[in-house]
Design an enzyme around this catalytic site. Structure first.
Site, short mmCIF file in Angstrom:
data_model
loop_
_atom_site.label_atom_id
_atom_site.label_comp_id
_atom_site.label_asym_id
_atom_site.label_seq_id
_atom_site.Cartn_x
_atom_site.Cartn_y
_atom_site.Cartn_z
N ARG A 64 0.83 -1.20 0.00
CA ARG A 64 0.00 0.00 0.00
C ARG A 64 0.87 1.26 0.00
O ARG A 64 1.88 1.31 0.70
CB ARG A 64 -0.89 0.00 1.25
CG ARG A 64 -1.93 1.11 1.24
CD ARG A 64 -2.62 1.23 2.57
NE ARG A 64 -3.41 0.06 2.94
CZ ARG A 64 -4.61 -0.23 2.43
NH1 ARG A 64 -5.15 0.54 1.53
NH2 ARG A 64 -5.25 -1.32 2.83
N GLN A 86 10.08 10.54 -2.64
CA GLN A 86 11.09 9.66 -2.07
C GLN A 86 11.83 8.89 -3.16
O GLN A 86 13.05 8.72 -3.11
CB GLN A 86 10.41 8.68 -1.12
CG GLN A 86 11.24 8.38 0.08
CD GLN A 86 10.52 7.45 1.04
OE1 GLN A 86 9.35 7.14 0.88
NE2 GLN A 86 11.22 7.00 2.05
N GLU A 132 14.59 2.62 0.95
CA GLU A 132 15.81 2.04 0.39
C GLU A 132 15.64 1.61 -1.06
O GLU A 132 16.50 1.87 -1.89
CB GLU A 132 16.25 0.82 1.21
CG GLU A 132 15.99 0.91 2.70
CD GLU A 132 16.97 1.77 3.46
OE1 GLU A 132 18.10 1.97 2.99
OE2 GLU A 132 16.58 2.25 4.54
MO1 MOS Z 1 18.64 3.96 5.98
S1 MOS Z 1 20.54 3.36 5.39
O1 MOS Z 1 18.29 2.63 7.00
O2 MOS Z 1 18.89 5.38 6.87
#
Ligand code: MOS
Length: 737
Positions: free
Chosen positions: A625, A635, A702
C-alpha cells in the site's frame, strides 16, 4: 477497510514550517550560557599522539578549555549494542588514550566563547605524532580478509561452481564500487546541556532511543537521565543511525566546562567519523542454458570494516532469492582497514550487491541474444528458493511491464551502439530493484482531547520522507478524523519508543503502532459512551455499537451518532491510549517478504568527449500500500538521484599514504545537482499484501535507490558497447578502448 485519507497525495503537514524557516534542527536549539566546541582531527592514519602543545592555545582569546586524552575524564563505556551497532567489536573510545586508529579520529576538543575563537584555537593547536602507514586500500593484497563473525556470511544450494563451469553460456566478472559518504545537507550537530547528572542532547539522530541508551552507557548513567531531542533532520541517508563519537564529545565537553556546549561537525569531518558506504569488490558468475534459464549463480563479495568493529551489510543477500536457480552460492567477506567503521547508507548492501548481479544479468542477456526483461521473466521464481517459502507478494514482472510501457522500452533497438540522437550515442538499460519488507517492534501514544482533536506521540524521526505527514494520515484514518484534527509529534525520547528511522521500516513499524493506539483509544471512547447514562448508546453492548468516520452509533443506526468531542465533553478528562505493534512471528516464519521494482534509464553519451548525461529514469515499484503517492514519488526521485550519484559521480578517495580523504568537500566529492537532473518518474503497481503488517505497507526508502546504478550502467553499455564494471563510471572509461 476502505481508506479515505491513507492513499491520498497530500502535501506535507510540516511544509509551511520548513519553508518559513521555522523548523528547528539540532544546531538551532541554542541554550543560555552556551559555549562552542570544535574538534581537532588526527592528521595521521595510524600511530600515537606524541606531543600536544597545549599552553599557547589555552591562552588564546575566548578559549575556555582544551581537552585531550591527557585531561579528559575517563568514561564508563558500559557495554551497549543497539540493533544498528556492529554486533562484533567495540566502539571507538574517544580521548581515552593516545592511540590513533584512523585519519580524522578526534584527538582534542577546543571549547571557547564563540565559534570563531574555537576554530581559531583548534587550527593553531600543534600535535606531533608517531605515525605508521595505515592500510586503507581495499584492493591491497596485504589487507586481511576475514569471515564476518555475525550474520550468515555464506549460503549455498546445489553445486553452483560446477553448474557455472558446465554451463552452455556463462558470464564471470569482477565489479568494483567506490566508497561513498552520505553527505546530507545538514551536518551532524549536538548541543549538550547537563543539569546535575541529567543530560539533555539536542542532536541530529535517526534513532533517538539508541542515542539515549548509548550515551547513558558511555557515561554510566541510568537511561532515563538522558533525553534526546530531534524534531527535524535535514537529510541523513543512514549517517545518523548510529551515535558517533562527536555526541559523546559534546557531552564530555559540556560536563568538563559545566556549561551547555554546541558542537557542529565540518563537512570535512563528516568524511571521518560518521560512517560511509564501504567500497565493495564483487565477483558474479552466471551459467545459463542457451534459452536463458539460469543453471548456476555464484556471488562473492567483500566489503570493508574498521580494525575495531565488524560492520556487515546484506551485500550478497539479494542473489539468494531474486531469481530461480537450483545452484546458487553466495559468500561475504570483510576487508579490515585502518579507517573508521562504515555504516548503513541508503539501500545498504542491496544497492551494491544488485549492481553486480544486475550488471551480470545484463551481460548474460547480450551473450544469449535475449531481451534483458525477457531474461528476467524466464528466471522468475514461484517461491523464495533460498528460504523455501512463498513470497508474501511479488510484483516484479508487473513492475517490468508497467515500467517498460511508460519508458517506451519497445523503441529500444537491441544491438549495443545502435541508437543515436544526432552525434550523441543513446542507450537504454533496465535493472531489478528489491529490498526486504522489515517490521520492527514499535509503540505509540494517542490522546483524544475534549475539543475532539487528537495528539499522537512516538519517539520517531523524520529525515525527509514525510513521516510527519504520513503518520498524521494513518492516525486520521483510523480515528476517522480530518487531517487537520490530528497533530503528530515525534523527536524526543520522552515519547513512546520506536525503532530506528531507517531500514525502510518506519511506516510498517511506527505506523502499525499508531494504528493499534488509535484502535485502542477508539475502543476506550466507546466504553466511556456506553457507560454514560446520558449517552444514546448507554448500556448497549460493545458489539452493538460501531464507528463510522469518527462517529459512534448503534449498529445499523442512521442517527448522526457521537463524535469524540461529544463523548469527551460529557465525561471530562481526555482519553490516552498506548499502542504496540510487532510482526506476528508465525507470519514471519511462513512468508518471505520483500519489495520489488524495475528501473529503466536512458543515457546520452558524447562520443568525442565521453560525457554521460542521464536523460530519463523511470522506476516502477511494488511496495504494497502507498500511504501518500505524492511523498512516495518524491522519495523515489531522491533515491534515483542517489543512484545517479552512485553510477556516475560519488566516490571518496583515500590517500594511500595516510588514509586522508582527498576529496572531503563538496567541490570534489561529486553529487548530482539540479543541472544534472533528467526526467525522473516513479510508478507504483497496485499491490495488496495482506501478510506484511496491518497497514499492508512494505517500505520505500531504500528500494528507491536500489537498481538505479545498474540500470544506468546497463544503459551506458547499450549506448557504447563498453561494459564498465567499476563505479562511478567516468569520462575516461568512455574514451579508452
Ligand atoms: Mo537507511 S541506510 O536505514 O537510513
Amino acid at each position: 477497510m476502505n481508506m479515505n485519507i491513507i492513499g491520498k497525495p497530500l502535501t506535507r503537514v510540516d511544509g509551511r514550517t520548513k519553508v518559513a524557516g521555522k523548523a528547528r534542527y539540532a544546531a538551532d536549539f541554542n541554550q543560555p550560557d552556551q559555549l562552542y566546541a570544535v574538534l581537532v582531527s588526527a592528521t595521521v592514519g595510524l600511530g600515537r599522539v606524541r606531543e600536544i602543545e597545549t599552553a599557547e592555545v589555552e591562552e588564546m582569546p575566548g578559549v575556555v578549555s582544551l581537552i585531550t586524552y591527557r585531561n579528559a575524564p575517563k568514561l564508563t563505556y558500559l557495554p551497549h549494542k543497539g540493533v544498528i551497532d556492529p554486533a562484533v567489536g567495540e566502539r571507538l573510545h574517544v580521548l581515552q588514550d593516545d592511540t590513533v586508529r584512523f585519519y580524522g579520529q578526534p584527538v582534542a576538543i577546543v571549547v571557547a566563547d564563540s565559534l570563531d575563537h574555537a576554530e581559531h584555537a583548534a587550527a593553531a593547536l600543534r600535535i606531533r605524532y608517531d605515525a605508521q602507514r595505515p592500510m586503507v586500500d581495499h584492493a591491497d593484497q596485504q589487507v586481511a580478509r576475514i569471515v564476518p563473525e555475525a550474520g550468515g556470511a555464506d549460503r549455498s544450494r546445489g553445486d553452483a561452481d560446477a553448474a557455472v563451469a558446465e554451463a552452455a553460456v556463462k558470464v564471470d566478472e569482477y565489479y568494483d564500487m567506490a566508497r561513498e559518504n552520505h553527505n546530507p545537507m545538514e551536518p551532524h550537530a549536538t548541543i549538550a546541556a547537563w543539569s546535575g547528572d541529567r543530560l539533555t542532547l539536542w542532536s541530529k539522530s535517526q534513532f533517538l532511543m539508541n542515542e539515549q541508551a548509548e550515551i547513558a552507557a558511555v557515561f554510566g548513567l541510568p537511561t532515563e537521565n538522558v533525553e534526546v531531542i530531534c524534531p527535524f533532520i535535514g537529510g541523513a541517508f543512514g549517517t545518523s543511525l548510529r551515535t558517533w563519537p562527536h555526541v559523546t564529545l559534546s557531552a564530555l565537553a559540556a560536563r568538563h566546562v559545566q556549561r551547555p556546549v554546541k558542537l557542529v561537525l565540518t563537512r570535512k569531518q563528516m568524511f571521518f567519523t560518521t560512517g560511509h558506504r564501504p567500497r565493495s569488490l564483487q565477483r558474479v558468475a552466471l551459467g545459463a542454458t542457451p534459452d536463458g534459464k539460469l543453471t548456476g549463480v555464484v556471488h562473492e563479495g567483500t566489503g570493508e570494516t574498521s580494525r575495531y568493529e565488524q560492520f556487515t551489510e546484506a551485500l550478497t543477500a539479494v542473489t539468494d532469492y531474486l531469481y530461480s536457480c537450483p545452484n546458487v552460492r553466495t559468500q561475504y567477506r570483510l576487508a579490515q582497514l585502518d579507517t573508521g567503521t562504515p555504516n548503513h547508507m541508503r539501500g545498504p548492501g542491496e544497492a551494491s550487491g544488485i549492481f553486480a548481479l544486475e550488471s551480470a544479468m545484463d551481460e548474460l542477456s547480450y551473450k544469449l541474444g535475449i531481451d534483458p526483461i525477457e531474461l528476467r521473466r524466464r528466471n522468475e521464481p514461484q517461491i523464495d528458493e533460498a528460504e523455501g517459502k512463498p513470497f508474501s507478494s511479488r510484483s516484479l514482472m508487473r513492475c517490468y511491464e508497467l515500467g517498460a510501457e511508460r519508458f517506451g522500452w519497445a523503441r529500444r533497438s537491441p544491438e549495443p551502439h545502435s541508437m543515436r540522437d544526432g552525434r550523441l550515442l543513446i542507450g537504454m538499460g533496465a535493472a531489478t530493484a528489491t529490498y526486504p519488507a522489515f517490521h520492527a517492534p514499535s509503540s505509540a501514544r494517542v490522546r483524544l482531547l475534549a475539543d475532539g482533536t487528537a495528539e499522537i506521540e512516538a519517539a520517531a524521526s523524520d529525515m525527509g520522507p514525510g513521516t510527519y505527514t504520513s503518520m498524521t494520515q494513518v492516525a486520521a484514518e483510523y480515528l476517522g478524523l480530518q487531517l487537520e484534527q490530528v497533530r503528530f509529534r515525534l523527536g524526543t525520547t520522552d515519547y513512546p519508543p520506536t525503532p530506528s528511522h531507517g531500514g525502510s521500516w518506519t511506516m510498517a513499524s511506527v505506523g502499525s503502532a499508531i494504528r493499534a493506539a488509535c484502535l485502542e483509544a477508539q475502543s476506550q471512547a466507546a466504553q466511556r459512551a456506553i457507560a454514560d447514562q446520558n449517552s444514546p448508546v448507554f448500556g448497549v453492548s460493545r458489539e452493538g455499537v460501531e464507528w463510522t468516520e469518527g462517529r459512534l452509533r448503534r449498529r445499523g443506526d442512521t442517527l448522526p451518532g457521537l463524535s469524540y468531542r461529544d463523548i469527551l465533553a460529557s465525561a471530562g478528562n481526555p482519553i490516552e491510549a498506548d499502542g504496540f505493534a510487532r510482526r506476528d512471528p508465525e507470519i514471519a516464519e511462513k512468508y518471505s517478504m520483500h519489495s520489488f521494482g524495475a528501473v529503466f534509464a536512458e543515457v546520452a553519451i558524447d562520443p568525442d568527449v565521453g560525457t554521460i548525461r542521464v536523460r530519463r529514469v523511470v522506476g516502477a515499484y511494488g511496495i504494497g500500500r502507498v500511504v501518500n503517492p505524492l511523498l512516495a514519488k518524491s522519495q523515489c526521485t531522491g533515491g534515483m538521484i542517489g543512484g545517479m550519484g552512485m553510477a556516475l559521480m560519488e566516490r571518496t578517495v583515500l590517500d594511500a599514504r595516510d588514509g586522508r580523504p582527498v576529496n572531503a568537500h563538496m567541490a570534489d566529492y561529486l553529487m548530482p545537482v539540479n543541472l544534472d537532473m533528467p526526467e525522473l518518474e516513479a510508478l507504483f503497481v497496485d499491490e495488496v499484501d495482506p501478510h506484511v503488517n496491518p497497514l499492508g505497507v512494505k517500505g520505500l526508502g531504500e528500494i528507491a535507490l536500489v537498481g538505479t546504478a545498474p540500470a544506468i550502467a546497463n544503459a551506458v553499455f547499450h549506448a557504447t558497447g563498453k561494459r564498465v564494471r567499476k563505479l562511478p563510471i567516468q569520462i575516461e572509461n568512455m574514451l579508452t578502448a
